[in-house]
Design an enzyme around this catalytic site. Structure first.
Site, PDB file in Angstrom:
ATOM      1  N   CYS A  47       0.842  -1.191   0.000  1.00 47.86           N
ATOM      2  CA  CYS A  47       0.000   0.000   0.000  1.00 47.86           C
ATOM      3  C   CYS A  47       0.881   1.246   0.000  1.00 47.86           C
ATOM      4  O   CYS A  47       1.770   1.387   0.844  1.00 47.86           O
ATOM      5  CB  CYS A  47      -0.883  -0.025   1.240  1.00 47.86           C
ATOM      6  SG  CYS A  47      -1.856   1.472   1.446  1.00 47.86           S
ATOM      7  N   CYS A  65      -5.940  -3.848 -19.508  1.00 46.62           N
ATOM      8  CA  CYS A  65      -6.815  -2.699 -19.244  1.00 46.62           C
ATOM      9  C   CYS A  65      -6.019  -1.452 -18.882  1.00 46.62           C
ATOM     10  O   CYS A  65      -6.578  -0.376 -18.754  1.00 46.62           O
ATOM     11  CB  CYS A  65      -7.806  -3.037 -18.137  1.00 46.62           C
ATOM     12  SG  CYS A  65      -7.038  -3.394 -16.547  1.00 46.62           S
ATOM     13  N   CYS A  99      -5.248   1.450   6.261  1.00 49.53           N
ATOM     14  CA  CYS A  99      -5.342   2.921   6.229  1.00 49.53           C
ATOM     15  C   CYS A  99      -6.597   3.400   5.507  1.00 49.53           C
ATOM     16  O   CYS A  99      -6.794   4.598   5.360  1.00 49.53           O
ATOM     17  CB  CYS A  99      -4.098   3.521   5.582  1.00 49.53           C
ATOM     18  SG  CYS A  99      -3.975   3.242   3.805  1.00 49.53           S
ATOM     19  N   HIS A 102      -8.235   4.056  -0.776  1.00 45.67           N
ATOM     20  CA  HIS A 102      -8.888   3.451  -1.943  1.00 45.67           C
ATOM     21  C   HIS A 102      -7.836   2.895  -2.894  1.00 45.67           C
ATOM     22  O   HIS A 102      -6.834   3.545  -3.190  1.00 45.67           O
ATOM     23  CB  HIS A 102      -9.731   4.521  -2.655  1.00 45.67           C
ATOM     24  CG  HIS A 102     -10.278   4.071  -3.975  1.00 45.67           C
ATOM     25  ND1 HIS A 102     -11.188   3.032  -4.078  1.00 45.67           N
ATOM     26  CD2 HIS A 102     -10.040   4.495  -5.236  1.00 45.67           C
ATOM     27  CE1 HIS A 102     -11.487   2.867  -5.375  1.00 45.67           C
ATOM     28  NE2 HIS A 102     -10.813   3.738  -6.098  1.00 45.67           N
ATOM     29  N   HIS A 105     -10.998  -1.434  -7.939  1.00 48.93           N
ATOM     30  CA  HIS A 105     -12.239  -2.206  -7.909  1.00 48.93           C
ATOM     31  C   HIS A 105     -11.933  -3.665  -8.200  1.00 48.93           C
ATOM     32  O   HIS A 105     -10.894  -3.986  -8.778  1.00 48.93           O
ATOM     33  CB  HIS A 105     -13.234  -1.672  -8.946  1.00 48.93           C
ATOM     34  CG  HIS A 105     -13.743  -0.301  -8.615  1.00 48.93           C
ATOM     35  ND1 HIS A 105     -13.052   0.845  -8.968  1.00 48.93           N
ATOM     36  CD2 HIS A 105     -14.851   0.107  -7.943  1.00 48.93           C
ATOM     37  CE1 HIS A 105     -13.737   1.901  -8.529  1.00 48.93           C
ATOM     38  NE2 HIS A 105     -14.818   1.486  -7.912  1.00 48.93           N
ATOM     39  N   ASP A 109     -14.581 -10.970 -13.628  1.00 49.68           N
ATOM     40  CA  ASP A 109     -14.254 -11.445 -14.982  1.00 49.68           C
ATOM     41  C   ASP A 109     -12.774 -11.805 -15.098  1.00 49.68           C
ATOM     42  O   ASP A 109     -12.178 -11.709 -16.159  1.00 49.68           O
ATOM     43  CB  ASP A 109     -14.634 -10.386 -16.021  1.00 49.68           C
ATOM     44  CG  ASP A 109     -13.893  -9.063 -15.792  1.00 49.68           C
ATOM     45  OD1 ASP A 109     -13.025  -9.006 -14.889  1.00 49.68           O
ATOM     46  OD2 ASP A 109     -14.191  -8.099 -16.510  1.00 49.68           O
ATOM     47  N   ARG A 117     -10.860 -10.258 -10.834  1.00 44.48           N
ATOM     48  CA  ARG A 117      -9.861  -9.324 -11.350  1.00 44.48           C
ATOM     49  C   ARG A 117      -9.836  -8.102 -10.452  1.00 44.48           C
ATOM     50  O   ARG A 117     -10.762  -7.296 -10.470  1.00 44.48           O
ATOM     51  CB  ARG A 117     -10.202  -8.918 -12.782  1.00 44.48           C
ATOM     52  CG  ARG A 117      -9.322  -7.806 -13.343  1.00 44.48           C
ATOM     53  CD  ARG A 117      -9.563  -7.607 -14.840  1.00 44.48           C
ATOM     54  NE  ARG A 117     -10.928  -7.223 -15.134  1.00 44.48           N
ATOM     55  CZ  ARG A 117     -11.328  -5.951 -15.335  1.00 44.48           C
ATOM     56  NH1 ARG A 117     -10.480  -4.958 -15.267  1.00 44.48           N
ATOM     57  NH2 ARG A 117     -12.597  -5.693 -15.604  1.00 44.48           N
ATOM     58  N   CYS A 119      -8.573  -4.776 -10.063  1.00 38.01           N
ATOM     59  CA  CYS A 119      -8.076  -3.745 -10.973  1.00 38.01           C
ATOM     60  C   CYS A 119      -7.661  -2.555 -10.109  1.00 38.01           C
ATOM     61  O   CYS A 119      -8.507  -1.871  -9.542  1.00 38.01           O
ATOM     62  CB  CYS A 119      -9.208  -3.380 -11.935  1.00 38.01           C
ATOM     63  SG  CYS A 119      -8.759  -2.160 -13.160  1.00 38.01           S
TER      64      CYS A 119
HETATM   65 ZN   LIG Z   1      -2.794   1.213   3.450  1.00 42.95          ZN
END
Ligand SMILES: [Zn+2]
Length: 136
Positions: A47, A65, A99, A102, A105, A109, A117, A119
């Site tokens: 992270c 992608c 933490c 974000h 997602h 698929d 997956r 992503c």
């Molecule tokens: Zn974190």
């Protein structure tokens, strides 16, 4: 992994930079093909917000992608999920459980064996090759 990491907005901005802050703290999305130039050496994706280990190189695959994609998290406990209904789509948002940053997602698929997956915004990840010192 249970110790939450919390920082002020100013501290997050200093640590993550403008784009990282926008993605991780404001649920933004980086443009595709901007942060997927990671080493393919064995190692761990951590992270960018708190250094928690999130994904293993072993589970990374090329989804085409433009974002780093993984079939599973390194540990289920390291990743939290929530429903994201923005933009008229129902998606499952994933974030760092330590933490709350974000990450991206998860979509149903992906390839076998998980069919998932993950992503992930590359700006939310720090790659650490096996044998290198870990951040934090
Ligand atoms: Zn974190």
């Amino acid at each position: 992994m249970t110790d939450k990491v919390t920082k002020t907005d100013a501290e997050w901005k200093a640590r993550l930079g403008d784009l990282g802050y926008e993605v991780m703290r404001n649920h933004g999305t980086e443009r595709p093909f901007t942060h997927d130039e990671f080493s393919s050496a064995p190692g761990t994706f951590r992270c960018a917000g708190c250094g928690a280990p999130l994904f293993s190189q072993d589970d990374k695959f090329d989804a085409g992608c433009g974002w780093p994609s993984f079939t599973r998290p390194q540990s289920e406990a390291g990743i939290g999920e929530s429903q994201d209904d923005r933009y008229g789509m129902r998606r499952t948002e994933v974030h760092c459980s330590r933490c709350d940053g974000h990450l991206g997602h998860v979509f149903p698929d992906g390839p076998a064996p998980t069919g998932l997956r993950y992503c992930i915004n590359g700006v939310a990840l720090d790659f650490v090759a096996d044998g290198e010192d870990t951040p934090d």
